[in-house]
Design a protein around this motif. Sequence first.
Motif, PDB file in Angstrom:
ATOM      1  N   GLU A 114      53.483  53.978  78.056  1.00 33.67           N
ATOM      2  CA  GLU A 114      52.979  52.456  79.474  1.00 33.67           C
ATOM      3  C   GLU A 114      51.851  53.160  80.075  1.00 33.67           C
ATOM      4  O   GLU A 114      50.402  52.419  80.102  1.00 33.67           O
ATOM      5  CB  GLU A 114      53.522  52.081  79.883  1.00 33.67           C
ATOM      6  CG  GLU A 114      53.100  50.698  80.078  1.00 33.67           C
ATOM      7  CD  GLU A 114      54.038  49.753  81.249  1.00 33.67           C
ATOM      8  OE1 GLU A 114      54.017  48.884  81.811  1.00 33.67           O
ATOM      9  OE2 GLU A 114      55.622  49.163  80.667  1.00 33.67           O
TER      10      GLU A 114
ATOM     11  N   GLN B  66      47.708  51.423  79.986  1.00 30.62           N
ATOM     12  CA  GLN B  66      46.230  51.000  80.783  1.00 30.62           C
ATOM     13  C   GLN B  66      45.842  52.180  80.656  1.00 30.62           C
ATOM     14  O   GLN B  66      44.541  51.718  81.515  1.00 30.62           O
ATOM     15  CB  GLN B  66      47.818  51.156  82.045  1.00 30.62           C
ATOM     16  CG  GLN B  66      48.628  50.297  81.166  1.00 30.62           C
ATOM     17  CD  GLN B  66      48.149  49.278  81.730  1.00 30.62           C
ATOM     18  OE1 GLN B  66      47.062  48.346  81.542  1.00 30.62           O
ATOM     19  NE2 GLN B  66      49.285  48.503  81.413  1.00 30.62           N
TER      20      GLN B  66
ATOM     21  N   VAL C 143      59.939  50.926  74.601  1.00 32.99           N
ATOM     22  CA  VAL C 143      58.850  49.589  74.658  1.00 32.99           C
ATOM     23  C   VAL C 143      58.993  48.320  74.024  1.00 32.99           C
ATOM     24  O   VAL C 143      59.772  48.394  73.317  1.00 32.99           O
ATOM     25  CB  VAL C 143      57.153  49.485  73.839  1.00 32.99           C
ATOM     26  CG1 VAL C 143      56.030  50.363  74.441  1.00 32.99           C
ATOM     27  CG2 VAL C 143      57.089  50.027  72.878  1.00 32.99           C
TER      28      VAL C 143
ATOM     29  N   GLU D  50      49.197  43.730  73.129  1.00 36.28           N
ATOM     30  CA  GLU D  50      49.739  43.338  74.957  1.00 36.28           C
ATOM     31  C   GLU D  50      50.358  41.558  74.994  1.00 36.28           C
ATOM     32  O   GLU D  50      49.691  40.919  74.782  1.00 36.28           O
ATOM     33  CB  GLU D  50      48.385  43.358  75.803  1.00 36.28           C
ATOM     34  CG  GLU D  50      48.692  43.597  76.784  1.00 36.28           C
ATOM     35  CD  GLU D  50      47.385  43.911  78.350  1.00 36.28           C
ATOM     36  OE1 GLU D  50      46.992  42.714  79.263  1.00 36.28           O
ATOM     37  OE2 GLU D  50      46.844  45.135  78.071  1.00 36.28           O
TER      38      GLU D  50
ATOM     39  N   LYS E 148      51.725  43.459  79.190  1.00 37.45           N
ATOM     40  CA  LYS E 148      53.054  44.758  78.755  1.00 37.45           C
ATOM     41  C   LYS E 148      52.167  44.773  77.000  1.00 37.45           C
ATOM     42  O   LYS E 148      52.532  44.375  76.076  1.00 37.45           O
ATOM     43  CB  LYS E 148      54.344  44.749  78.849  1.00 37.45           C
ATOM     44  CG  LYS E 148      54.376  44.413  80.096  1.00 37.45           C
ATOM     45  CD  LYS E 148      55.142  45.760  81.127  1.00 37.45           C
ATOM     46  CE  LYS E 148      55.407  45.510  82.282  1.00 37.45           C
ATOM     47  NZ  LYS E 148      55.673  46.195  82.937  1.00 37.45           N
TER      48      LYS E 148
END
Length: 203
Positions: free
Chosen positions: A40, A44, A72, A142, A146
């Motif tokens: 994650e 990002q 995830v 996404e 997330k």
Amino acid sequence: MATTSKYNIYINEKSLIITSEVPKDLINYQLVEAQSFDFEKFYQALRKNPNSLFVMVCNDPKMVFKTIKDKVRVIEAAGGLVKNEDGKYLFIYRNGRWDLPKGKLEPKEKKKEAAVREVEEECGLKVKKLNEKIIKTYHVYEIKGKPVLKISHWYAMQAKGNQKLVPQLEEGITEVKWFAKQDFSIIKSNTFGNILEVINFVC
């Protein structure tokens, strides 16, 4: 024991290759540290990273991929590479790019059944024959900020070429068309990395 498996995860216009050995023909990539890897955080950070290709070299790519998958949300999908009697292949034009018909599995639905259903729904044709599984591809998108991992299962299929093709407009599909192999350059110039992986099996 080391494994020779390789996973290519597509993330928008970028990709992360998890492998036990860097492919010899690979250039212009950034190495990613396997230890303490947080997917994650990596996802990002991609927004500010100008590189488009990332490689993680590790002893057990399968285990590393499983670790990512466990952390995830995962969505299973299935689709098809459909060939007709003239040797042409079926593609859809969705949201400004050439794509292959696919979609999410329904609850308790088998992958093969989902693949045929999605092809028939999105293209308005009947599949004549379901053949072998071609490949699995992985891409990330996404939902509510997330990352979500979509695992797509691709199958070879056959269909008659004289059927009326009807694009499923509510799914953003505006065109359904047969392409000969010699015209695949049109597809390759405006498609996704995971779709290129699928059509490489017939090129």
